[in-house]
Enzyme design. Structure first.
Site, mmCIF file in Angstrom:
data_model
loop_
_atom_site.group_PDB
_atom_site.id
_atom_site.type_symbol
_atom_site.label_atom_id
_atom_site.label_comp_id
_atom_site.label_asym_id
_atom_site.label_seq_id
_atom_site.Cartn_x
_atom_site.Cartn_y
_atom_site.Cartn_z
ATOM 1 N N ARG A 202 0.833 -1.211 0.000
ATOM 2 C CA ARG A 202 0.000 0.000 0.000
ATOM 3 C C ARG A 202 0.867 1.260 0.000
ATOM 4 O O ARG A 202 0.336 2.361 -0.091
ATOM 5 C CB ARG A 202 -0.930 0.010 1.214
ATOM 6 C CG ARG A 202 -2.034 -1.014 1.089
ATOM 7 C CD ARG A 202 -3.009 -0.952 2.236
ATOM 8 N NE ARG A 202 -4.088 -1.891 2.003
ATOM 9 C CZ ARG A 202 -4.801 -2.468 2.957
ATOM 10 N NH1 ARG A 202 -4.565 -2.194 4.214
ATOM 11 N NH2 ARG A 202 -5.771 -3.310 2.652
ATOM 12 N N GLU B 219 -0.110 -8.887 -5.558
ATOM 13 C CA GLU B 219 -1.432 -9.408 -5.919
ATOM 14 C C GLU B 219 -1.379 -10.901 -6.227
ATOM 15 O O GLU B 219 -2.259 -11.646 -5.826
ATOM 16 C CB GLU B 219 -2.009 -8.631 -7.106
ATOM 17 C CG GLU B 219 -2.471 -7.226 -6.747
ATOM 18 C CD GLU B 219 -3.533 -7.208 -5.646
ATOM 19 O OE1 GLU B 219 -4.288 -8.189 -5.524
ATOM 20 O OE2 GLU B 219 -3.581 -6.229 -4.890
ATOM 21 N N THR C 276 -3.598 -16.891 -0.435
ATOM 22 C CA THR C 276 -2.605 -16.924 0.649
ATOM 23 C C THR C 276 -2.837 -15.755 1.605
ATOM 24 O O THR C 276 -3.153 -14.654 1.174
ATOM 25 C CB THR C 276 -1.173 -16.831 0.057
ATOM 26 O OG1 THR C 276 -1.061 -17.773 -1.002
ATOM 27 C CG2 THR C 276 -0.122 -17.136 1.086
ATOM 28 N N LEU D 213 5.252 -21.084 -0.795
ATOM 29 C CA LEU D 213 4.017 -20.267 -0.945
ATOM 30 C C LEU D 213 2.882 -21.068 -1.586
ATOM 31 O O LEU D 213 1.717 -20.712 -1.463
ATOM 32 C CB LEU D 213 4.298 -19.047 -1.829
ATOM 33 C CG LEU D 213 4.396 -17.679 -1.193
ATOM 34 C CD1 LEU D 213 4.510 -16.610 -2.266
ATOM 35 C CD2 LEU D 213 3.196 -17.361 -0.293
ATOM 36 N N TYR E 288 0.733 -23.090 -4.825
ATOM 37 C CA TYR E 288 0.117 -22.675 -6.100
ATOM 38 C C TYR E 288 1.189 -22.170 -7.074
ATOM 39 O O TYR E 288 1.222 -21.006 -7.454
ATOM 40 C CB TYR E 288 -0.950 -21.586 -5.868
ATOM 41 C CG TYR E 288 -2.094 -22.056 -5.012
ATOM 42 C CD1 TYR E 288 -3.137 -22.791 -5.578
ATOM 43 C CD2 TYR E 288 -2.118 -21.792 -3.648
ATOM 44 C CE1 TYR E 288 -4.184 -23.260 -4.777
ATOM 45 C CE2 TYR E 288 -3.166 -22.251 -2.849
ATOM 46 C CZ TYR E 288 -4.187 -22.982 -3.421
ATOM 47 O OH TYR E 288 -5.216 -23.425 -2.633
ATOM 48 N N TYR F 116 -9.807 -10.029 -11.794
ATOM 49 C CA TYR F 116 -9.501 -9.373 -10.526
ATOM 50 C C TYR F 116 -8.111 -8.724 -10.566
ATOM 51 O O TYR F 116 -7.951 -7.547 -10.247
ATOM 52 C CB TYR F 116 -9.592 -10.348 -9.328
ATOM 53 C CG TYR F 116 -8.884 -9.749 -8.150
ATOM 54 C CD1 TYR F 116 -9.502 -8.731 -7.431
ATOM 55 C CD2 TYR F 116 -7.570 -10.079 -7.836
ATOM 56 C CE1 TYR F 116 -8.829 -8.070 -6.404
ATOM 57 C CE2 TYR F 116 -6.885 -9.437 -6.824
ATOM 58 C CZ TYR F 116 -7.519 -8.437 -6.109
ATOM 59 O OH TYR F 116 -6.852 -7.783 -5.118
ATOM 60 N N ASP G 209 -12.721 -9.644 -5.723
ATOM 61 C CA ASP G 209 -12.112 -10.894 -5.276
ATOM 62 C C ASP G 209 -13.063 -11.513 -4.247
ATOM 63 O O ASP G 209 -14.196 -11.052 -4.096
ATOM 64 C CB ASP G 209 -10.702 -10.639 -4.698
ATOM 65 C CG ASP G 209 -10.758 -9.934 -3.349
ATOM 66 O OD1 ASP G 209 -11.828 -9.361 -2.999
ATOM 67 O OD2 ASP G 209 -9.761 -9.936 -2.621
ATOM 68 N N CYS H 257 -20.728 -7.494 12.703
ATOM 69 C CA CYS H 257 -21.681 -6.472 12.248
ATOM 70 C C CYS H 257 -21.749 -5.288 13.212
ATOM 71 O O CYS H 257 -21.947 -4.152 12.780
ATOM 72 C CB CYS H 257 -23.053 -7.094 12.049
ATOM 73 S SG CYS H 257 -23.046 -8.415 10.833
#
Ligand code: SF4
Length: 221
Positions: free
Chosen positions: A27, A39, A45, A82, A84, A122, A140, A203
């Protein structure tokens, strides 16, 4: 959805984000390469796991040319743990393709981004919005859950027409400018990660509970 409903949703969400957002390394940058790495790592993950991998990966491959010129085995080694692994293979392919065919420039248009290896709707929206501050929607799992619960509890959020409807809603609630869209997209993802969680949404602490179509469903009985 009326423009007024969208505006109220945005106002409450953005105010909450400014107070509660986590300080995450991706960020603090608008570098498209760094955004892309974050991303891809964040798909499937958890943030806490990605933090270490992200820093180490960038130490080894600080920019697109460094990654493009690396041997495949070195890239896989940096990704080891990690999971995948198709993500790492596609990322490496993408780095080589962008270096060779696009003079090393990662595109900013979501439609063009989607032509690159391993980039779905995404990720294309995320790179356009988070790196280039384009006015691009993204959905996403976290965003789908929030929009589904707030605006469309009858839309199945995972695939098919339900998911398409959530993409339309994501467009409807976007702010007008790309800069504001950056914050908006971060905010809605953060709300899904911290408050409107899959199993036990909080909530009582939610900034958009007024006007959420699912709040009664989750209220303690
Ligand atoms: S009120 Fe509850 S269900 Fe609705 S968005 Fe907030 S946390 Fe999610």
């Amino acid at each position: 959805m009326s423009p007024q409903t969208a505006a109220v949703f945005r106002r409450r969400l953005h105010r909450w984000y400014r107070r509660h957002c986590r300080d995450l390394p991706w960020r603090r940058t608008r570098d498209p390469y760094r955004i892309l790495i974050s991303e891809l790592m964040l798909q499937q993950t958890q943030v806490s796991r990605v933090l270490d991998f992200y820093a180490r990966f960038l130490d080894r491959f600080p920019d697109l040319p460094a990654l493009a010129s690396a041997r495949p085995a070195r890239v896989m080694e940096a990704w080891a743990g990690l999971g995948y692994y198709a993500r790492a293979r596609n990322l490496h392919k993408l780095a080589r393709e962008v270096t060779t065919d696009r003079a090393g420039v990662i595109p900013h248009d979501p439609v063009e981004l989607r032509t690159l290896p391993g980039i779905g709707a995404y990720t294309a929206g995320a790179v356009a919005s988070f790196a280039y501050e384009k006015r691009a929607a993204l959905v996403d799992t976290n965003v789908a859950r929030v929009l589904h619960r707030v605006f469309a509890p009858d839309a199945a959020p995972k695939s098919g027409p339900g998911l398409k409807r959530l993409w339309r809603i994501a467009e409807d609630v976007l702010p007008r400018t790309g800069k504001a869209t950056w914050l908006h997209n971060q905010a809605i993802m953060e709300l899904g990660a911290l408050v409107c969680t899959a199993r036990s949404p909080k909530c009582g602490q939610c900034p958009v509970r007024q006007g959420c179509a699912s709040v009664d469903h989750f209220a303690p009985r």
